[in-house]
Motif scaffolding. Structure first.
Motif: not given
Length: 309
Positions: A88-100
């Protein structure tokens, strides 16, 4: 040049994906790993949000594939916090960085988000996970899609493929017991004959992911939720029989017709693959051919004998 980052490149699916993407000479692939970092891979702990931010800022990928996860149901049940950190948390972190960065994200999920009561399941079917693993993966799906619109959840069932040890897949983990049961005077191996699974060959999944990445590179990224599955229903008892045949041994197998796992598991979570099939995406290797290739490669690489002797 289209650039792809792969988190979890040293795992069962990640290695198959690496082999598939190696054929894409016009792409740049950046594989990452944590516990088994091989030559050419970047060491990365995806549980570290700052490390993720720094990696994406440095590498600037156009697409990120998240193949890393805690996928062992019993481990998730006993340590849900550790499962949540990866799923969960790692997926959210990757998604946020990828979105940026403006990168597309593909994250692997599981058929265990469903309760197994009403198969086959369409991508928009209502999830109802029965165990901590399924719940963590469902939360990971939601974390991804809540964080970025430029993403795809790819749900998969039971995977098998080229391995580094028997325990790497729930399919090949049956091999030691199957072989032992063929020894003179040995006790039979008890195999689950209650739950129906759809074993899916990792090189086929890697092919599907490459097709999805190609659409992304062409500006036609698939978003939301999609599913891919083998189409041969079988219990672990059925799988064991077919493995024994591939090994050429007379195994003694006993069918366990009631659920026996300490962690609750769904009975039949067959995933409907129609969305990808409609796009012309997909490939299925027959199980007997796939498992024979896995067993032959394992023996050829000197990692284990095929026969019971």
């Amino acid at each position: 040049m289209f650039k792809v980052a792969v988190a979890g490149a040293s795992g069962l699916l990640g290695r198959a994906l690496g082999r598939e993407l190696a054929a894409e000479t016009d792409w740049q692939v950046v594989p990452t790993a944590f516990s088994r970092v091989a030559a050419g891979q970047v060491a990365l702990d995806i549980r570290d949000a700052r490390a993720i931010e720094a990696f994406v800022a440095s590498e600037m990928p156009d697409a990120v594939v998240i193949a890393a996860a805690e996928r062992r149901p019993d481990v998730c049940e006993h340590d849900p916090a550790a499962a949540r950190a990866l799923n969960v948390d790692a997926v959210r972190s990757i998604a946020a960085a990828a979105k940026a960065r403006g990168a597309w994200v593909l994250s692997i999920s599981t058929d265990y988000v469903f309760d197994g009561m009403h198969p086959p399941y369409l991508p928009d079917a209502t999830p109802n996970p029965l165990n901590a693993y399924g719940r963590s993966k469902l939360e990971g799906e939601r974390a991804l899609l809540d964080t970025t619109d430029d993403a795809l959840v790819l749900r998969l069932p039971l995977l098998y493929g080229p391995i580094v040890d028997w325990q790497e897949s729930a399919v090949t983990s049956l091999v030691p017991a199957i072989r032992a049961s063929a020894q003179a005077g040995a006790a039979p191996a008890v195999m689950d004959a209650w739950a129906t699974r759809y074993p899916t060959f990792t090189p086929d999944v890697a092919f599907v992911i490459r097709e999805l990445l190609t659409r992304c590179a062409d500006g036609n990224a698939v978003r939301g939720i999609a599913q891919w599955s083998g189409d041969e229903p079988m219990t672990k008892y059925d799988i064991a029989q077919r493995i024994a045949h591939a090994l050429g041994i007379e195994a003694q197998l006993v069918a366990q017709t009631a659920p026996a796992d300490a962690t609750p598991r769904p009975r039949d979570c067959h995933l409907d693959s129609g969305r990808l099939e409609a796009l012309g995406i997909g490939r299925r290797t027959p199980f007997d051919a796939g498992i024979l290739a896995v067993l032959d490669a394992f023996a050829r690489d000197g990692l284990g004998p095929l026969s019971a002797q």
